[in-house]
Design an enzyme around this catalytic site. Structure first.
Site, PDB file in Angstrom:
ATOM      1  N   ARG A 180     -43.081 -18.629  19.183  1.00  0.00           N
ATOM      2  CA  ARG A 180     -43.580 -18.185  20.475  1.00  0.00           C
ATOM      3  C   ARG A 180     -45.020 -18.662  20.642  1.00  0.00           C
ATOM      4  O   ARG A 180     -45.803 -18.651  19.690  1.00  0.00           O
ATOM      5  CB  ARG A 180     -43.561 -16.646  20.595  1.00  0.00           C
TER       6      ARG A 180
ATOM      7  N   GLU B 103     -46.320 -22.064  29.669  1.00  0.00           N
ATOM      8  CA  GLU B 103     -45.170 -22.978  29.598  1.00  0.00           C
ATOM      9  C   GLU B 103     -44.671 -23.357  30.980  1.00  0.00           C
ATOM     10  O   GLU B 103     -44.387 -22.447  31.791  1.00  0.00           O
ATOM     11  CB  GLU B 103     -44.043 -22.321  28.786  1.00  0.00           C
TER      12      GLU B 103
ATOM     13  N   HIS C 211     -40.274 -25.647  25.122  1.00  0.00           N
ATOM     14  CA  HIS C 211     -39.522 -24.455  24.729  1.00  0.00           C
ATOM     15  C   HIS C 211     -38.018 -24.690  24.887  1.00  0.00           C
ATOM     16  O   HIS C 211     -37.279 -23.846  25.416  1.00  0.00           O
ATOM     17  CB  HIS C 211     -39.960 -23.243  25.553  1.00  0.00           C
TER      18      HIS C 211
END
Length: 344
Positions: free
Chosen positions: A245, A274, A293
């Site tokens: 994360r 992100e 991600h």
């Protein structure tokens, strides 16, 4: 159970198996709600919902649809919140616990995909695959030796976190001939050893590892776990990886460690914001391989997550304890509320 239970999700893309499983259950009714453009309709449905399946992507979900105190107070019927991934950044677990709402994640559902991606990043950095690709496309007058990478066989991989994903990374690592170290304060030494890893302290892991890979959740205890002090404690020339994360590693400190040559490279799938802006300092470095991600965003991973989510929601709304309950300390209150509604 005679009454039909209301399951709500927002209109993000999700593997079709989620909707198929919910709709195939005669005791469940599914509503797919707009995340933007008609907040009144979405809130009205959530106020009647028994289950809310929420995106785990914090930067894609409008903040007012986070499963936090403000929304929970408006949803008196809500019995469970299901996060669409292993992470649960969009859910206030403590607030849910106080309200007697079960919180489930999908730990392990996309673990194979994330573990595979971890090694994709490791090999891309160490073998300089992206640099070689870009050089071949845009430059002339270079030799193969200008693009020389490293061999990973016989070197040491340090895993911070040995959960569902970390264990799979350890298995893959042994196939590459890597020694595996692991730091996980939640596991006993014998549990770490059972996964083929050597249990060590965080300090020893940083000192000994050629490659350090993050596989722990983001919470108050892990935020900026990897900062300037920890990067300085890593071997000179080591590689840093994260498919965990954003926020667990300090991006500014990592940039300094890479820019001054202390670390030789980084493979990053997760970011504080992100996607990261194109002018982010880390994005300017040729020895950083960046992805958006996407480690768990594979067809197989998303299918497994959707199936796990639907199965856990159905179980909870039958009065059963879900397999990945994040707030077990509140199960007494949760089961009492569920029992009153479903009659078990």
């Amino acid at each position: 159970m005679n009454r039909v239970m209301q399951v709500c999700r927002l209109d993000f893309w999700i593997n079709p198996v989620f909707d198929e499983m919910i709709q195939a259950n005669p005791q469940l009714a599914l509503q797919v709600l707009p995340r933007q453009g008609d907040d009144e309709r979405t809130l009205a449905a959530l106020r009647q919902a028994h289950a809310y399946h929420v995106s785990a992507a914090k930067d894609e979900l409008p903040w007012h649809w986070f499963a936090g105190q403000a929304l929970i107070e408006q949803c008196p019927a809500l019995l469970c919140v299901s996060s669409g991934g292993a992470g649960f950044d969009t859910v206030d677990v403590a607030a849910c616990s106080r309200a007697g709402i079960a919180v489930m994640n999908q730990a392990g559902a996309n673990a194979h995909s994330v573990a595979e991606h971890t090694f994709g990043l490791l090999l891309a950095v160490v073998k300089r695959i992206v640099e070689s690709h870009n050089t071949l496309r845009h430059a002339t007058g270079f030799s193969r030796e200008d693009l020389m990478g490293e061999e990973i066989h016989g070197r040491t991989l340090g895993l911070i976190g040995l959960g569902e994903i970390g264990r799979r990374v350890a298995t893959i690592a042994r196939g590459f001939g890597l020694e595996v170290l692991a730091y996980d304060p939640h596991l006993r030494d014998e549990q770490v050893q059972a996964q083929g890893a050597q249990p060590v302290t965080l300090a020893e892991l940083l000192r000994r590892s050629d490659f350090v890979s993050l596989h722990c959740p983001l919470d108050a205890s892990t935020r900026h776990l990897m900062g300037a002090e920890q990067f300085a404690a890593m071997k000179r020339g080591a590689v840093f990886l994260s498919t965990a994360r954003g926020g667990i590693h300090d991006e500014a400190a990592l940039y300094v460690a890479l820019k001054n040559g202390h670390l030789s490279g980084a493979g990053l799938d997760v970011w504080a914001c992100e996607p990261p802006p194109q002018d982010a300092p880390l994005m300017s470095l040729p020895n950083v391989v960046a992805t958006f991600h996407t480690a768990g965003v594979t067809h197989g991973g998303r299918r497994n997550v959707a199936r796990s989510s639907a199965a856990q929601i159905a179980a909870l709304l039958r009065g059963e304890r879900p397999s990945h309950l994040l707030n077990p300390e509140a199960w007494g209150l949760i089961s009492e509320r569920v029992g009153r509604v479903v009659g078990v």
